[in-house]
Design a protein around this motif. Sequence first.
Motif, mmCIF file in Angstrom:
data_model
loop_
_atom_site.group_PDB
_atom_site.id
_atom_site.type_symbol
_atom_site.label_atom_id
_atom_site.label_comp_id
_atom_site.label_asym_id
_atom_site.label_seq_id
_atom_site.Cartn_x
_atom_site.Cartn_y
_atom_site.Cartn_z
ATOM 1 N N VAL A 120 16.952 20.242 29.079
ATOM 2 C CA VAL A 120 16.433 21.186 30.376
ATOM 3 C C VAL A 120 15.097 19.946 30.685
ATOM 4 O O VAL A 120 14.700 18.882 29.694
ATOM 5 C CB VAL A 120 14.990 22.615 29.644
ATOM 6 N N TYR A 121 14.832 20.223 31.290
ATOM 7 C CA TYR A 121 13.327 19.234 32.442
ATOM 8 C C TYR A 121 12.356 19.764 32.626
ATOM 9 O O TYR A 121 12.567 21.482 33.037
ATOM 10 C CB TYR A 121 13.592 18.072 32.538
ATOM 11 N N VAL A 122 11.018 19.422 32.398
ATOM 12 C CA VAL A 122 9.847 20.903 32.634
ATOM 13 C C VAL A 122 8.913 20.082 33.221
ATOM 14 O O VAL A 122 8.576 18.454 33.408
ATOM 15 C CB VAL A 122 9.356 21.556 31.492
ATOM 16 N N GLU A 123 8.630 20.709 34.958
ATOM 17 C CA GLU A 123 7.773 20.341 35.465
ATOM 18 C C GLU A 123 6.704 20.587 35.067
ATOM 19 O O GLU A 123 6.760 22.275 35.678
ATOM 20 C CB GLU A 123 8.400 20.124 36.746
ATOM 21 N N GLU B 199 7.848 24.229 36.619
ATOM 22 C CA GLU B 199 9.470 24.194 37.406
ATOM 23 C C GLU B 199 10.144 23.761 35.477
ATOM 24 O O GLU B 199 9.670 23.692 34.746
ATOM 25 C CB GLU B 199 9.782 23.024 38.363
ATOM 26 N N TYR B 200 11.961 24.149 36.008
ATOM 27 C CA TYR B 200 12.458 23.771 34.666
ATOM 28 C C TYR B 200 14.190 23.541 35.651
ATOM 29 O O TYR B 200 14.401 24.324 37.411
ATOM 30 C CB TYR B 200 12.724 25.170 34.475
ATOM 31 N N GLY B 201 14.706 22.503 35.096
ATOM 32 C CA GLY B 201 16.000 22.502 35.682
ATOM 33 C C GLY B 201 16.526 22.125 34.340
ATOM 34 O O GLY B 201 16.688 21.499 32.963
ATOM 35 N N ILE B 202 17.666 22.856 34.488
ATOM 36 C CA ILE B 202 19.396 22.142 33.227
ATOM 37 C C ILE B 202 20.391 21.645 33.995
ATOM 38 O O ILE B 202 20.311 21.613 34.894
ATOM 39 C CB ILE B 202 19.907 24.130 32.639
ATOM 40 N N ILE B 203 20.554 20.914 33.521
ATOM 41 C CA ILE B 203 21.174 19.214 33.071
ATOM 42 C C ILE B 203 22.856 19.399 32.545
ATOM 43 O O ILE B 203 22.161 19.695 31.316
ATOM 44 C CB ILE B 203 20.795 18.031 32.373
#
Length: 360
Positions: free
Chosen positions: A60-63, A184-188
Motif C-alpha cells: 500500500v502507498y499513502v498520499e 488517498e491510498y493505492g494497492i500494488i
Amino acid sequence: MYQYRFPRSQPASFFLNYLVVTALCLVLAACTVNITPGGSTTSQCQSNCTVGSGVQGVRVYVEPDDGEQVIINAITSARKSIWLEIYILSDRNVIRTLEEAANRGLDVRVMLEPHPVGGGPSPAKTMDTLAAAGVKAQPTSPSFPLTHEKGMIIDGTTAYIMTSNFSRAALGGSSGSSGVRNREYGIIDTNPQDVQAVLAIFNADWNHTTAQFNDPNVVVSPINSRNDFNALINSAHRTLLIEAEEMIDSDIEQALASAAQHGVQVEVILPAPKGSSGDSNSQGIATIKQGGVQVRGDTQLYMHAKIIIVDGQRAFVGSENISTQSLDQNRELGIITSDAAVLNKLQATFQKDWGVSRSA
C-alpha cells in the motif's frame, strides 16, 4: 443474456429506481450488470459475486505522504506495457512520463473519462497530447455514466488499484491557491488472479464488451460493489473504520446504522463541510449518527479516500464512493485485502486522521 429497454414514457425517477433495484437483484443472484447506451441493462451470470477473504502479499502507498514519485517510478520501471484506465489525468509529470514510455516503444494505452464532474483540464486535449507522443489514447466506455475507476497495469503483471486520480492534489501536491492536499491510498498487487481480473476489465472497457472475470477479492461497479459493501459491513463484529468522500446511499447508511446498533464501533471520516453552502453528505451523516455511528470531518486534508476496515482483519480500498451512482452505475474498481502489513498501515493512518478531525 437478458436485456430490458425502458419505455420512453416513464419519468426519470422510474429509470433510477429501476437501475438500483435491478442491480441489487442481479448482484444477489451472482450476476454481472452492465448499463448500456440507450437506457438498457444487460446481465450475465458469473461466479464473481462471492465476497473474498482478502488478498495477501500486496503493498500500500499513502498520499500525500508518498507523493507522485510512486507513480512516476512505476511507469518508468515498465518494460513492455502500461495500461491506464482513470477518471482524471492532469499531473504534468505523469503525462510526460507516459509520453517518454511510449517513445521507448512500450505499449502505452490510456482510457480517460471524457466528462469528469467539475470540469478541469480538457480530457480531449490530454488525449490528443498523449496520442501525438505515440500513446494509444481513447475515451472510456460509453456503457457507464462515468468511468470513475483509478486502475493501472504495468507489464501485465502488476495492478495498481487506487482511490487517487493522477492529479496534483491526489499525488501529494496542492490544489490551486487553497493548498489543499488529498488523503488517498493505492494497492500494488501482483497476485495473478487479481491482475488477470483487472486486465479483463480493461480489455472489456477498451473494446466496449462485457467484462468476464472470476475473482472474489476484486470489487467492481456496477457488478458486485453494492453486494461487497453490504457483506463487509454486515460481517463486522467489533469495529468498522471508514474513510469516504461521500455518504449518499440510503442502503449503505442503514447498514452502518444497523451495525452500530448491534454493538459494532463504527467510525467514519468524511470531508469537512465547506462554508454555509450546504453539504451533500448532510442527510447521510444525520442518518448514520442517529444509528450511533461516530462521524468526523477531516480539517487538514481533503478526504478523497475510500476505505473500509473490518475488525482489523479485512479492508476494502478502491475508487467506489458510498453513493448510489458509484455502486450501481459507474465503472469503479477496488480490492479486498487481508494483508497484515497493509491493514496496520491503513489503521495507523485512519487513527492519525481521526485524531485531527472534528465531530460532524
